[in-house]
Design a protein around this motif. Structure first.
Motif, PDB file in Angstrom:
ATOM      1  N   LEU A 117      -7.123  11.586   2.599  1.00  0.00           N
ATOM      2  CA  LEU A 117      -7.163  10.232   3.141  1.00  0.00           C
ATOM      3  C   LEU A 117      -7.212  10.229   4.662  1.00  0.00           C
ATOM      4  O   LEU A 117      -6.514  10.991   5.307  1.00  0.00           O
ATOM      5  CB  LEU A 117      -5.896   9.519   2.674  1.00  0.00           C
ATOM      6  CG  LEU A 117      -6.002   8.044   2.390  1.00  0.00           C
ATOM      7  CD1 LEU A 117      -7.160   7.755   1.453  1.00  0.00           C
ATOM      8  CD2 LEU A 117      -4.709   7.582   1.734  1.00  0.00           C
ATOM      9  N   SER A 163      -2.002   4.011   7.544  1.00  0.00           N
ATOM     10  CA  SER A 163      -0.648   4.512   7.833  1.00  0.00           C
ATOM     11  C   SER A 163      -0.669   5.977   8.237  1.00  0.00           C
ATOM     12  O   SER A 163       0.312   6.486   8.770  1.00  0.00           O
ATOM     13  CB  SER A 163       0.259   4.370   6.603  1.00  0.00           C
ATOM     14  OG  SER A 163       0.485   3.015   6.319  1.00  0.00           O
ATOM     15  N   GLU A 164      -1.768   6.666   7.933  1.00  0.00           N
ATOM     16  CA  GLU A 164      -1.842   8.085   8.291  1.00  0.00           C
ATOM     17  C   GLU A 164      -1.909   8.232   9.814  1.00  0.00           C
ATOM     18  O   GLU A 164      -2.490   7.376  10.505  1.00  0.00           O
ATOM     19  CB  GLU A 164      -3.098   8.725   7.684  1.00  0.00           C
ATOM     20  CG  GLU A 164      -3.076   8.825   6.171  1.00  0.00           C
ATOM     21  CD  GLU A 164      -2.287  10.019   5.649  1.00  0.00           C
ATOM     22  OE1 GLU A 164      -1.528  10.624   6.426  1.00  0.00           O
ATOM     23  OE2 GLU A 164      -2.424  10.311   4.451  1.00  0.00           O
ATOM     24  N   GLY A 165      -1.380   9.343  10.285  1.00  0.00           N
ATOM     25  CA  GLY A 165      -1.434   9.596  11.716  1.00  0.00           C
ATOM     26  C   GLY A 165      -2.867   9.608  12.241  1.00  0.00           C
ATOM     27  O   GLY A 165      -3.131   9.198  13.375  1.00  0.00           O
ATOM     28  N   GLN A 207       3.855  -1.018   2.920  1.00  0.00           N
ATOM     29  CA  GLN A 207       2.951  -0.174   3.703  1.00  0.00           C
ATOM     30  C   GLN A 207       3.159  -0.398   5.189  1.00  0.00           C
ATOM     31  O   GLN A 207       3.069   0.515   5.984  1.00  0.00           O
ATOM     32  CB  GLN A 207       1.511  -0.491   3.309  1.00  0.00           C
ATOM     33  CG  GLN A 207       0.490   0.529   3.752  1.00  0.00           C
ATOM     34  CD  GLN A 207       0.654   1.861   3.055  1.00  0.00           C
ATOM     35  OE1 GLN A 207       0.996   2.836   3.700  1.00  0.00           O
ATOM     36  NE2 GLN A 207       0.459   1.903   1.765  1.00  0.00           N
ATOM     37  N   ILE A 264       1.479   5.586   3.087  1.00  0.00           N
ATOM     38  CA  ILE A 264       0.655   6.789   2.959  1.00  0.00           C
ATOM     39  C   ILE A 264       0.530   7.470   4.309  1.00  0.00           C
ATOM     40  O   ILE A 264      -0.383   7.203   5.067  1.00  0.00           O
ATOM     41  CB  ILE A 264      -0.746   6.433   2.464  1.00  0.00           C
ATOM     42  CG1 ILE A 264      -0.632   5.598   1.207  1.00  0.00           C
ATOM     43  CG2 ILE A 264      -1.543   7.695   2.177  1.00  0.00           C
ATOM     44  CD1 ILE A 264      -1.942   5.246   0.612  1.00  0.00           C
ATOM     45  N   THR A 265       1.478   8.331   4.598  1.00  0.00           N
ATOM     46  CA  THR A 265       1.439   9.001   5.892  1.00  0.00           C
ATOM     47  C   THR A 265       2.218  10.297   5.790  1.00  0.00           C
ATOM     48  O   THR A 265       3.408  10.347   6.069  1.00  0.00           O
ATOM     49  CB  THR A 265       1.993   8.069   6.996  1.00  0.00           C
ATOM     50  OG1 THR A 265       2.236   8.821   8.158  1.00  0.00           O
ATOM     51  CG2 THR A 265       3.274   7.357   6.589  1.00  0.00           C
ATOM     52  N   GLU A 266       1.522  11.340   5.321  1.00  0.00           N
ATOM     53  CA  GLU A 266       2.228  12.590   5.027  1.00  0.00           C
ATOM     54  C   GLU A 266       2.975  13.112   6.243  1.00  0.00           C
ATOM     55  O   GLU A 266       4.142  13.457   6.145  1.00  0.00           O
ATOM     56  CB  GLU A 266       1.253  13.649   4.501  1.00  0.00           C
ATOM     57  CG  GLU A 266       0.911  13.500   3.031  1.00  0.00           C
ATOM     58  CD  GLU A 266      -0.131  12.420   2.783  1.00  0.00           C
ATOM     59  OE1 GLU A 266      -0.713  11.938   3.763  1.00  0.00           O
ATOM     60  OE2 GLU A 266      -0.346  12.058   1.619  1.00  0.00           O
ATOM     61  N   SER A 267       2.298  13.184   7.389  1.00  0.00           N
ATOM     62  CA  SER A 267       2.998  13.725   8.554  1.00  0.00           C
ATOM     63  C   SER A 267       4.151  12.797   8.930  1.00  0.00           C
ATOM     64  O   SER A 267       5.191  13.249   9.394  1.00  0.00           O
ATOM     65  CB  SER A 267       2.043  13.918   9.722  1.00  0.00           C
ATOM     66  OG  SER A 267       1.527  12.683  10.141  1.00  0.00           O
ATOM     67  N   GLY A 297      -3.955   1.338   3.390  1.00  0.00           N
ATOM     68  CA  GLY A 297      -3.030   2.446   3.143  1.00  0.00           C
ATOM     69  C   GLY A 297      -3.355   3.620   4.049  1.00  0.00           C
ATOM     70  O   GLY A 297      -2.470   4.216   4.658  1.00  0.00           O
ATOM     71  N   ALA A 298      -4.637   3.929   4.156  1.00  0.00           N
ATOM     72  CA  ALA A 298      -5.062   5.050   5.011  1.00  0.00           C
ATOM     73  C   ALA A 298      -4.668   4.804   6.462  1.00  0.00           C
ATOM     74  O   ALA A 298      -4.449   5.743   7.227  1.00  0.00           O
ATOM     75  CB  ALA A 298      -6.566   5.260   4.901  1.00  0.00           C
TER      76      ALA A 298
END
Lengths: 381, 463
Positions: free
Chosen positions: B208, B247-249, B283, A109-112, B244-245
């Motif tokens: 997220l 992994s977001e930048g 993930q 989960i990492t759109e960018s 999971g979150a």
């Protein structure tokens, strides 16, 4: 080394492609010239009643991806939930089984992150399809889409094409409140370097997505969650695996002589219903133009129609300010002002963060009744 | 002083503190480089690196990559085993009052029962959406019990337990879920997007990971307040998110800036094995989320999330640590298993075996584990269990039924708060709407809304 980069097949393709694809849309002339040129590359298909079959938009999108992946080994799909789960909205159903996990890839989960990854893959010569669970989440990645995907070809002096397709549901859905209910047509439509399409029917979905995957430029395909489950007839031509629709060509969904309604995506269906209501109630014949392509935009079709009808209405579900409707009205005023018999109007989403309450949500976006009412007011009938 | 202020005022206060110094002094990056180079220069014959980027690294002639696979995984702290017994009496946790123990147990059970009722309510079409936290009640309740009630919290969406522990009543939950007049969010959010200024929990946001950098910022504000008012209660910010979150930048930016700015933030990662359908194996490939904290120079611990006593103790100590040296971030990775589906929009049996879930439910669960512990201490029995469950159920259903019949926010609320003050156009629209409803009396049913037709009048003084 430099030679090798210059000789990249994708760069070649980009340079030899049609004027509408290669030139910035700086003048109307270049735009009007486009249809003739595109005709040579993409033959426009018309539906024939014989051999047509029903297909949902979801299946049409799925078929488009499957066919293009079959045809071109460079094409792959990457996004959240696209593989094992068959896509959050089941658009990529069966693709993992068919093409394997090298070409249908679940992303963290990492759109960018994953958007940047697909942009990089495109810059390196692959043809990725980057699926966003919804375009609302693509805001996390919009820098990659705009600053990298859309501009690198230009800023690299034309040696670095970026053949990528961004796709996913756009616009409001049902009961998912402000942060999940936005229309990004105007956002992407304002960026030089991007091509932007918004399919309505199954034929649109298949033809435009296939064209997007083949197009050497970055293309944003704005789908609509509420359309995924709807069935539309697919002509025999559209069932072929060579079926593509040209960018920058609108489709006249309904012929009319009294009013031009220019619209896109889900609103096309609503406008068709509204047009029938207008016919029944007032005997008015409205012409409904399905834009299909937001960038490039088929100004010619609009001007032609307005010449005939003298009345112009734009219908879209984005916010009103600086939106697609605003652009359509501006273009009409610029190029067809003398043919207008009344001030043009736009019907858009309301200028509010989309409310959660069902009734308020319904009222925040155009409905068939609202469209018909505005049309009646415009025509003074 | 500051601790008594509401959240909104808190932000404003923070702004006024930060602004003057933040804008005035702007060194060019170049000057900063020079300063570092002058203070740390390579000495001749030194056995250590004195490059600005790594100040305590020994030189070596052995070319060896550090291979994560060769490093041991970070250990997972626990107090209770799966049977609810204290594993190591020598390291038994500090005593917890019986009242507190029972409160934690009650809160976990309450949340789990509400989850079942509301999941069904969604299936019946009474609410549009719901998210349960089955299997993860221990992380939310356990950590909340170790924070000060004044610590601001940024949550994701699977931490109903912190709202319950901080004092959300059944009526408060139902007001949000059914968008009644008592919902502080005024019916504008999807269900489970709770928020409470009174309880100092920021409203849940759908996108997220956006809360993680915000928590770092709030941590900085809190740090300034702590420094300014050293006699007031010293606070930290707690921030929850899933693996999971992470992994977001946003996660990476947030941890890095919290570390470099030394913000007193306790980051609490619920590692429940799944991000919707994506298992942790897809993930990330490192040693969970905990190893990342170490990489950012943040004190980090991994804890058994099914062991509420361990979660509580770890959070308590993390909070103390976060307040040391004027503030620093701490990362807690709490391990658990997402027994529930991701949300009502998900059917997780499409990507994992039902038997696996049943297995987890049976084998290990924060609620049964604490229950066994309580029973072992003679604080709990079947009779009390039955009473608690039926009382909780009754209480929830009562609030549920009441909320279903409750009025929605006043009609004016559909216009308010887009901006701090209503625009002229909005005022005009409101008046026009009222005129319409008054003129066609009986056409519009406004009885379901607080204040009825008067709800379409502007309030003289805004709330």
């Amino acid at each position: 080394m430099v030679g090798a980069r210059l000789l990249r097949p994708a760069a070649q393709l980009l340079r030899s492609s049609t004027p509408s694809a290669a030139l910035p849309r700086s003048t109307l002339q270049s735009h009007f010239a486009a249809p003739a040129a595109t005709a040579s590359r993409w033959r426009r298909s018309y539906a024939t009643p014989a051999g047509s079959k029903e297909m949902t938009v979801r299946d049409a999108l799925n078929e488009a991806m499957a066919e293009e992946m079959e045809k071109n080994p460079k094409v792959f799909v990457l996004g959240e939930e696209v593989a094992q789960y068959n896509g959050a909205y089941k658009v990529t159903k069966g693709l993992l089984d068919r093409f394997g996990d090298k070409r249908v890839i679940d992303s963290p989960i990492t759109e960018s992150g994953f958007c940047g990854l697909t942009v990089g893959a495109a810059l390196a010569g692959l043809h990725p399809i980057c699926e966003f669970m919804t375009f609302n989440f693509a805001m996390q990645a919009i820098d990659q889409i705009i600053n990298s995907a859309a501009k690198t070809h230009y800023m690299s002096g034309g040696i670095q094409p970026c053949n990528i397709t961004f796709r996913g549901p756009n616009g409001f859905a049902a009961g998912v409140a402000a942060q999940h209910s936005q229309d990004y047509s105007a956002w992407y439509g304002s960026i030089p370097g991007l091509k932007v399409v918004a399919p309505y029917s199954s034929e649109d979905a298949k033809g435009l997505l296939k064209a997007a995957i083949r197009d050497p430029n970055p293309v944003v395909v704005l789908e609509n969650e509420l359309l995924y489950g709807l069935s539309f007839p697919m002509s025999q031509e559209a069932q072929s695996d060579d079926f593509v629709l040209p960018f920058g060509k609108a489709k006249i969904e309904r012929q009319g002589k009294d009013l031009t309604i220019v619209t896109l995506s889900r609103c096309v269906g609503q406008c068709l219903v509204a047009a029938d209501q207008l016919k029944q109630k007032y005997g008015v014949e409205a012409e409904v133009i399905n834009l299909r392509s937001i960038k490039p935009l088929d100004v010619e079709a609009i001007v032609k129609s307005v010449k005939k009808t003298g009345h112009m209405m734009a219908v879209e579900s984005g916010f009103p300010s600086f939106g697609v409707g605003a652009e359509l009205l501006a273009l009409t005023a610029e190029y067809a002002f003398d043919y207008l018999e009344a001030p043009p109007v736009r019907v858009t989403g309301a200028e509010v963060p989309t409310p959660y309450a069902q009734k308020l949500e319904e009222m925040s976006f155009p409905t068939e009744g609202l469209i018909a009412n505005y049309a009646a007011k415009l025509l003074r009938v | 002083m500051a601790s008594r202020l509401g959240l909104r005022r808190l932000e404003i206060a923070a702004k006024s503190i930060l602004h003057p110094t933040a804008v005035r002094w702007q060194p060019s990056p170049c000057i900063r480089c020079q300063r570092r180079w002058q203070s740390i220069s390579q000495k001749i014959g030194s056995d250590r690196v004195h490059f600005p980027g790594a100040v305590n690294s020994q030189f070596t002639t052995q070319l060896a990559f550090t291979r994560p696979a060769d490093l041991p995984g970070m250990p997972t702290y626990r107090i209770l085993d799966q049977e609810g017994r204290i594993v190591d009496q020598a390291h038994a946790p500090p005593d917890i009052e019986t009242k507190e123990l029972l409160r934690m147990y009650r809160d976990m059970v309450f949340v789990s029962i509400m989850d079942i009722i509301m999941f069904d309510a969604q299936r019946q079409g009474r609410v549009s959406f719901y998210m349960v936290s089955a299997g993860e009640e221990g992380i939310a309740v356990g950590s909340a019990s170790a924070l000060s009630p004044n610590d601001p919290i940024f949550a994701q969406y699977r931490e109903t337990g912190i709202f319950q522990y901080r004092g959300f009543t059944p009526a408060d939950f139902m007001a949000q879920l059914f968008a009644t007049k008592d919902d502080p969010g005024r019916g504008r959010n999807m269900p489970v997007h709770y928020g409470s200024a009174k309880l100092r929990i920021h409203t849940i946001s759908s996108p997220l990971a956006t809360q993680i950098p915000q928590a770092s910022g709030a941590g900085y504000a809190v740090k300034m307040q702590n420094l300014r008012n050293p006699t007031d209660e010293q606070r930290v910010v707690a921030c929850y998110f899933g693996e999971g979150a992470a992994s977001e930048g946003d996660f990476h930016a947030a941890l890095n800036i919290a570390a470099t700015r030394a913000c007193p933030v306790v980051f609490i990662c619920r590692n429940n094995g799944f991000a919707i359908s994506t298992p942790t194996l897809e993930q990330y490939r490192g040693d969970g989320i905990a190893s990342r904290g170490v990489g950012y120079g943040i004190d980090t611990i991994r804890v058994d999330g099914n062991d509420i006593l361990a979660v509580r103790e770890v959070t308590r100590q993390a909070r103390e640590l976060a307040l040391q040296d004027n503030g620093r971030p701490v990362l807690i990775e709490a391990m658990s298993y997402r027994v529930s589906h991701h949300s009502t929009s998900d059917d997780s049996f499409a990507y994992r075996a039902k038997v696996e879930v049943e297995d987890w439910k049976r084998r290990d669960n924060p609620i049964t584990r604490l229950r066994k512990y309580l029973q072992g201490k003679g604080l709990w029995d079947d009779e009390r269990e039955a009473a608690l469950r039926s009382d909780a159920r009754k209480e929830i259903l009562e609030a549920y039924r009441k909320a279903e019949r409750e009025k929605h926010p006043p009609l004016r609320a559909m216009m308010e708060d887009v901006y701090e003050e209503m625009t002229e156009e909005q005022v005009g629209q409101l008046e026009k709407m009222r005129g319409l409803v008054e003129r066609y009396e009986g056409e519009y049913d406004v009885s379901r809304y607080e204040e009825g037709i008067a709800g379409l009048r502007l309030k003289e003084v805004k709330r």
